[in-house]
Design a protein around this motif. Sequence first.
Motif, PDB file in Angstrom:
ATOM      1  N   LEU A   1       0.820  -1.216   0.000  1.00 60.04           N
ATOM      2  CA  LEU A   1       0.000   0.000   0.000  1.00 60.04           C
ATOM      3  C   LEU A   1       0.855   1.266   0.000  1.00 60.04           C
ATOM      4  O   LEU A   1       0.425   2.310  -0.499  1.00 60.04           O
TER       5      LEU A   1
ATOM      6  N   LYS B   1       1.299   2.637  -3.554  1.00 56.61           N
ATOM      7  CA  LYS B   1       0.085   2.523  -4.361  1.00 56.61           C
ATOM      8  C   LYS B   1       0.007   3.537  -5.494  1.00 56.61           C
ATOM      9  O   LYS B   1      -0.768   3.352  -6.442  1.00 56.61           O
TER      10      LYS B   1
ATOM     11  N   ALA C   1      -7.683  -5.053  -4.644  1.00 60.73           N
ATOM     12  CA  ALA C   1      -8.129  -3.865  -3.918  1.00 60.73           C
ATOM     13  C   ALA C   1      -7.200  -2.681  -4.182  1.00 60.73           C
ATOM     14  O   ALA C   1      -7.660  -1.542  -4.348  1.00 60.73           O
ATOM     15  N   ILE C   2      -5.888  -2.945  -4.224  1.00 63.19           N
ATOM     16  CA  ILE C   2      -4.927  -1.880  -4.509  1.00 63.19           C
ATOM     17  C   ILE C   2      -5.141  -1.347  -5.929  1.00 63.19           C
ATOM     18  O   ILE C   2      -5.105  -0.138  -6.177  1.00 63.19           O
TER      19      ILE C   2
ATOM     20  N   LYS D   1      -7.891  -1.342  -7.624  1.00 60.21           N
ATOM     21  CA  LYS D   1      -9.120  -0.553  -7.642  1.00 60.21           C
ATOM     22  C   LYS D   1      -8.891   0.836  -7.051  1.00 60.21           C
ATOM     23  O   LYS D   1      -9.378   1.847  -7.566  1.00 60.21           O
ATOM     24  N   GLU D   2      -8.112   0.904  -5.994  1.00 60.74           N
ATOM     25  CA  GLU D   2      -7.858   2.182  -5.312  1.00 60.74           C
ATOM     26  C   GLU D   2      -7.006   3.111  -6.156  1.00 60.74           C
ATOM     27  O   GLU D   2      -7.198   4.333  -6.143  1.00 60.74           O
ATOM     28  N   THR D   3      -6.048   2.557  -6.904  1.00 59.05           N
ATOM     29  CA  THR D   3      -5.118   3.384  -7.681  1.00 59.05           C
ATOM     30  C   THR D   3      -5.568   3.609  -9.118  1.00 59.05           C
ATOM     31  O   THR D   3      -5.002   4.449  -9.816  1.00 59.05           O
TER      32      THR D   3
ATOM     33  N   GLN E   1     -12.470  -8.538  -2.530  1.00 54.72           N
ATOM     34  CA  GLN E   1     -12.206  -7.482  -1.570  1.00 54.72           C
ATOM     35  C   GLN E   1     -10.868  -7.710  -0.877  1.00 54.72           C
ATOM     36  O   GLN E   1     -10.360  -8.826  -0.829  1.00 54.72           O
TER      37      GLN E   1
END
Length: 425
Positions: free
Chosen positions: A83, A86, A122-123, A125-127, A214
């Motif tokens: 993270l 990221k 998840a990473i 999706k976040e970035t 997730q």
Amino acid sequence: MSPLTITLLVLVFTIIAFVSGKIPFSVVSIFIILTLIMAKVLAPAQALAGFIDTNVVLIISMFVIGAGLTKTSLLDKIQAIVLKYKDKPKMIILVGCSVSGILAIITSGPATMAIMIPLLAAIAKETGMSRSKILFPASALANICVGMTFLGQGAANLTWNKVMLNAGGEIPFTFWDFTTARIPVVIIALIYMVFIGHKLLLNTPNDQFADSVQLKDTKSKLSPLKEKIAFVIIILTIISIILYSYTKIPMYVSGCVGAALLVIFGILSEKEGIASIHLPTIFLFGGVLALSEALKVTGAGNVIANWIVSVLGNTTNPYIIMSVFFLIPLIMTQVMSNVATIAIFVPLVAASAVKIGVDPRAAVMGVIIASCTSILTPMASPTQTLVMAPGGYTIKDYFKCGLPLVIAITIASVIWLPLIFPFYQ
């Protein structure tokens, strides 16, 4: 029917069963053992000896040690590292691949990706980075790094070493030979995936994936005291195994004591310890050791070795010899389990190397590395199967991204292995 013919037929059946993927390892193993006993190729004690082999006992204990390690905060720390980068795509790929490789060394490829898929998805999706760009590189490194040490699935290295010696090898592998042999391969794989490989993969927007992957909660469930106890037990176990030649404590004893202590101190429950043992793998080794013994005592191994020798002709060029020994299992591992490929080809290649008068270590190590380079198809290993749907990949994607890396690993291994394990002493 002669014992030699029966053994060759059992070998052919084993190869077909592994390639088909329809018959469980445990069933194939039981078939091997029962057939060799009923045909009187081996006595019952010989055929069943693999299940009480000290190397197999060590493998069982290391499964438990690996499970204990995953109960600590190690995974939580790994998640924090990923993270941290990221906002840097190349660093995400580098860290994601490195972490996957480390986890695979500790446990196994499938276990690694079960942890990494939700984390990396998840990473991504976040970035805003497509998960298709990272899942295959991470799974490839997980495959390539399996067995680099004696931890996790790497505990099987001692079994392959024994099989090689049974085939006529005179110089055994040391613990660190398996690490040294893989270092160039791992470096090549990391560089390729960070700078080239991910560019050859899909750039599918994350909102087009229909699943609900997730971020997995990887936080340690242990109290601070239990976590410290877990690390002490695991570290002391590993040190004891490394220093066995000085302490005179058998490796399997150290492994079993460490596994038992993890349960005694409540790091793992008895149920968790037993569940961590992959029984199909244990059955596989039991059958493989029986087949290896049959190949030796009946002379079947020599028959196959003679065929491989005839393919090589009279060449003494180590690179030509190494290429043949490497390419055959490399091709086979793309359609069947890497463990099964290693199990079949280690005794055959070792016997062939001895037959032509060369040290078999480079050839056997080549089989192991080639078999773990199982990244060209989704059926090559469970590790690759796991990322197919989450990454939205097709067989074409595996081949497009994986082939250049496979070629690079082949060239590097063919050059590197005869240098560290000379064919001619």
